[in-house]
Design an enzyme around this catalytic site. Structure first.
Site, PDB file in Angstrom:
ATOM      1  N   SER A 148       0.793  -1.236   0.000  1.00  0.00           N
ATOM      2  CA  SER A 148       0.000   0.000   0.000  1.00  0.00           C
ATOM      3  C   SER A 148       0.819   1.276   0.000  1.00  0.00           C
ATOM      4  O   SER A 148       0.238   2.365  -0.033  1.00  0.00           O
ATOM      5  CB  SER A 148      -0.940   0.010   1.216  1.00  0.00           C
ATOM      6  N   LYS A 207      -0.129   3.829  -2.563  1.00  0.00           N
ATOM      7  CA  LYS A 207      -1.095   4.925  -2.435  1.00  0.00           C
ATOM      8  C   LYS A 207      -0.423   6.285  -2.335  1.00  0.00           C
ATOM      9  O   LYS A 207      -1.101   7.314  -2.465  1.00  0.00           O
ATOM     10  CB  LYS A 207      -2.004   4.660  -1.236  1.00  0.00           C
ATOM     11  N   SER A 242      -5.601   3.393   4.935  1.00  0.00           N
ATOM     12  CA  SER A 242      -5.064   2.736   3.741  1.00  0.00           C
ATOM     13  C   SER A 242      -6.181   2.055   2.956  1.00  0.00           C
ATOM     14  O   SER A 242      -6.111   0.872   2.618  1.00  0.00           O
ATOM     15  CB  SER A 242      -3.980   1.715   4.111  1.00  0.00           C
TER      16      SER A 242
END
Length: 680
Positions: free
Chosen positions: A446, A449, A506
């Site tokens: 993640s 992101k 997240s």
């Protein structure tokens, strides 16, 4: 009643621990009584943060025990076990054929667990039996929907009700909430529902051959024995215990149900969890660990400590039919190496008929009495046993070997860390202070992101009105697996608020929603013919990486769930963080520890949401972001920054040993980086 009040009641019920225990026969010397099971399970449940239901049945003594065993709970992918049972029952009734060919269409593919969507092309033809195999072994969501189409959606719940399990229901196809045949239950439980007692009863009847004919029963057990998920029941059990099981996972749910078989003990066991506080997608998730601990505890309670059929050289000097364990594995390896028999044994640690036959063949080959019992003469003929790594050298050779040593640790060198790759970047100059394997492309979860947010905020830097645009959540965004912002299909919120849902918890769903919202306007620069808005956004992510000089960084999605070729280096992530932190508002987002917002849904309803930052370093003075990431492939990752005396360091840690380790690694590397820059 508020959510906090319900949480207090759940925890209070666990602390009081008043289990419902059903004893179907008196305890024997080898069968624990209810109080013993209560005492063994209580420490596992005390303080567990979430809802739990457990049920077990010991088939040899016909003994049962449960804790909240009749409470309906979400199944996640565990419902695929009843789907399999229904498919084989329909095959026995001639309604479907296990050999019938099912052709995979592009429209059949859904996200989440499995291999069909990512590895197989449209037009692939598979038998129904093979599709069921994928559904159970890899928990394949696309395969599940293909099976459900073949047997018809309502049939699983109808058969379970007929068998006496009305709470065991499949509500819809996977990632196809629009197909729901039980809307209220879909809203409450998700894909499916059951009780722990239902699952244990089903497994007991399956093992006893009461649900299907002998061949179908054997096939179903074989599917379950090959379940690919080892993070729950099998994790802490001895390798000689065979586990035929099926797991299930969604964000706040972890489940497992199966048969534990070994050492004369057969246990049907089910553990269901819901409302988990620990929503990490890691093997050490609290729900997974509870399943593993319960399985270990239950097996140790009910498995005989010694078996009258087992004899070892340490006792009588002989080994025979019924023995289990590591020594049996060594025997099997040695027979495979030294016997002249063409057929090799499976090294499984079980002294069964095949091993006995191999012993007889070796004894005949060695001109010994072919008894099938490994006695003193047979041990002598076998010679030194072969262990896992081959024949162990003689002690004199081992003891005289001079072992090399690594160089002395440099007290001024970088700290010892668990991660596979790391870098320390000077936030002002962009110079690399120190690094290890920092130019090797790796999975980065993640931390993806960072780029998703970078693109949105870069657009907003040119046109601030973008942050006020309303994003309406699609069903596709809502259905995205993994960590979530908890926004539902049809709900709306401004881009400025959605960025909190992306960067704090997240949210994979938030990443998809942003990609869909902005992808259309980026098409002119990146898109190919027929490309979707989301695909255009991903193409723009890759184009932006190239503009920033990232030659290895490749994006396959906007959230970071594992995908082939979705890779970046530690140095590239550090440079991306450096660029992102220069944008207006980016630092504000990644340093926010919690944020709340009121969402508006279809029809005008409103509800409040709270997002908490997953980055634990924000609790410590001097740290200011940037992004966490965790998947099985990437391990625990962290991009972080720290400030001192008007200066900034950016540290990237990839593939740390676990979530706690990434923070320890990062803090040690920050400290080392500051020592280095101060000395220079």
């Amino acid at each position: 009643m508020s959510r906090s009040q319900r949480t207090i009641l759940r925890l209070t019920s666990l602390l009081l621990f008043v289990p419902v225990a059903l004893w179907t026969m008196p305890a024997t010397a080898q069968t624990p009584d209810a109080a013993s099971v209560d005492a063994a399970m209580k420490p596992l449940l005390d303080g567990f943060r979430g809802d739990v239901a457990i049920s077990l049945h010991h088939l040899e003594s016909d003994t049962s025990w449960n804790y909240r065993g009749d409470v309906p709970m979400p199944t996640a992918s565990l419902i695929k076990l009843p789907v399999m049972i229904e498919a084989y029952r329909q095959a026995a009734a001639g309604q479907v054929n296990m050999e019938q060919q099912i052709v995979l269409q592009e429209s059949d593919k859904v996200p989440g667990s499995g291999i069909l969507t990512s590895h197989f092309s449209a037009g692939t033809s598979l038998s129904l039996r093979d599709v069921i195999r994928l559904m159970i072994v890899y928990s394949d969501n696309t395969a599940t929907n293909l099976v459900v189409d073949a047997i018809r959606l309502p049939s699983t719940a109808a058969t379970m009700k007929e068998l006496g399990y009305p709470e065991t229901q499949l509500h819809a196809k996977v990632f196809r909430r629009d197909t729901s045949i039980a809307l209220e239950r879909s809203e409450k439980f998700g894909l499916g529902s059951t009780t722990a007692n239902d699952m244990v009863s089903l497994l007991t009847r399956l093992k006893r051959g009461e649900l299907a004919d002998e061949a179908s029963t054997a096939a179903m057990l074989d599917h379950l024995l090959n379940c690919d998920d080892k993070s729950r029941f099998p994790l802490l059990l001895p390798p000689t215990v065979k586990v035929a099981h099926k797991t299930g996972s969604v964000n706040r749910v972890r489940t497992d149900a199966g048969l534990l078989m070994g050492n004369g003990c057969t246990l049907a066991l089910c553990v269901l969890t819901d409302n988990l506080e620990d929503t990490r997608w890691t093997d050490d998730n609290a729900g997974n660990r509870l399943c593993a601990d319960v399985a270990k505890t239950a097996y140790e309670l009910f498995s005989p400590q010694t078996s009258p059929a087992v004899a070892t050289p340490a006792s009588s000097g002989a080994m025979q039919l019924g023995a289990t364990g590591d020594l049996v594995e060594s025997l099997q390896r040695t027979l495979n190496a030294k016997s002249q028999a063409a057929e090799k044994l499976s090294v499984d640690g079980d002294f069964g008929p095949a091993t006995a036959a191999a012993v007889k063949a070796f004894q005949a080959q060695s001109q010994l009495a072919a008894t099938g019992i490994v006695d003193t003469a047979t041990w002598a003929a076998l010679g030194e046993l072969i262990e896992r790594d081959g024949v162990v050298a003689p002690p004199t050779e081992i003891n005289s070997e001079v072992l090399s040593r690594e160089p002395l640790d440099d007290p001024y060198g970088p700290p010892q860390v668990t991660c596979s790759a790391w870098t320390i970047l000077d936030g002002q100059t962009g110079a690399v202070v120190a690094a290890e394997r920092a130019d090797e492309p790796l999975d980065f979860a993640s931390t993806t992101k960072m780029m998703t947010a970078y693109i949105v905020l870069k657009l907003a830097a040119s046109d601030p009105a973008i942050l006020n645009e309303l994003v309406t959540f699609s069903q596709r965004a809502d259905d995205t697996p993994g960590s979530t912002a908890g926004i539902r299909a049809g709900e709306q919120l401004p881009v400025s608020e959605l960025l909190y849902g992306l960067l704090l918890p997240s949210g994979n769903d938030a990443a998809v929603a942003l990609a869909e919202h902005f992808g259309g306007r980026l098409k002119q620069e990146t898109a190919t013919e027929g490309q979707s808005g989301s695909d255009s956004f991903i193409a723009y992510m890759n184009a932006t990486a190239k503009e920033l000089g990232m030659t290895h960084m490749q994006f396959k999605n906007p959230h970071g769930l594992t995908a082939e070729g979705h890779l970046a280096t530690a140095n590239e992530l550090a440079r991306l963080a450096q660029a992102a932190l220069k944008l207006p508002r980016y630092r504000d987002y990644v340093t926010t520890r919690q944020h709340g917002f009121t969402l508006t849904g279809p029809g005008g309803y409103q509800r409040n949401v709270k997002w908490e930052n997953t980055n634990r370093l924000l609790k410590i003075e001097g740290y200011g972001g940037v992004k966490t990431g965790t998947t099985d492939a990437a391990g625990a990752c962290l991009v972080s920054c720290s400030q001192r005396d008007g200066r900034e360091l950016i540290v990237v840690v990839l593939k740390a040993a676990n979530s706690d380790a990434r923070y320890t690694d990062s803090r040690n590397l920050h400290a080392y980086g500051w020592r280095q820059t101060s000395s220079k």
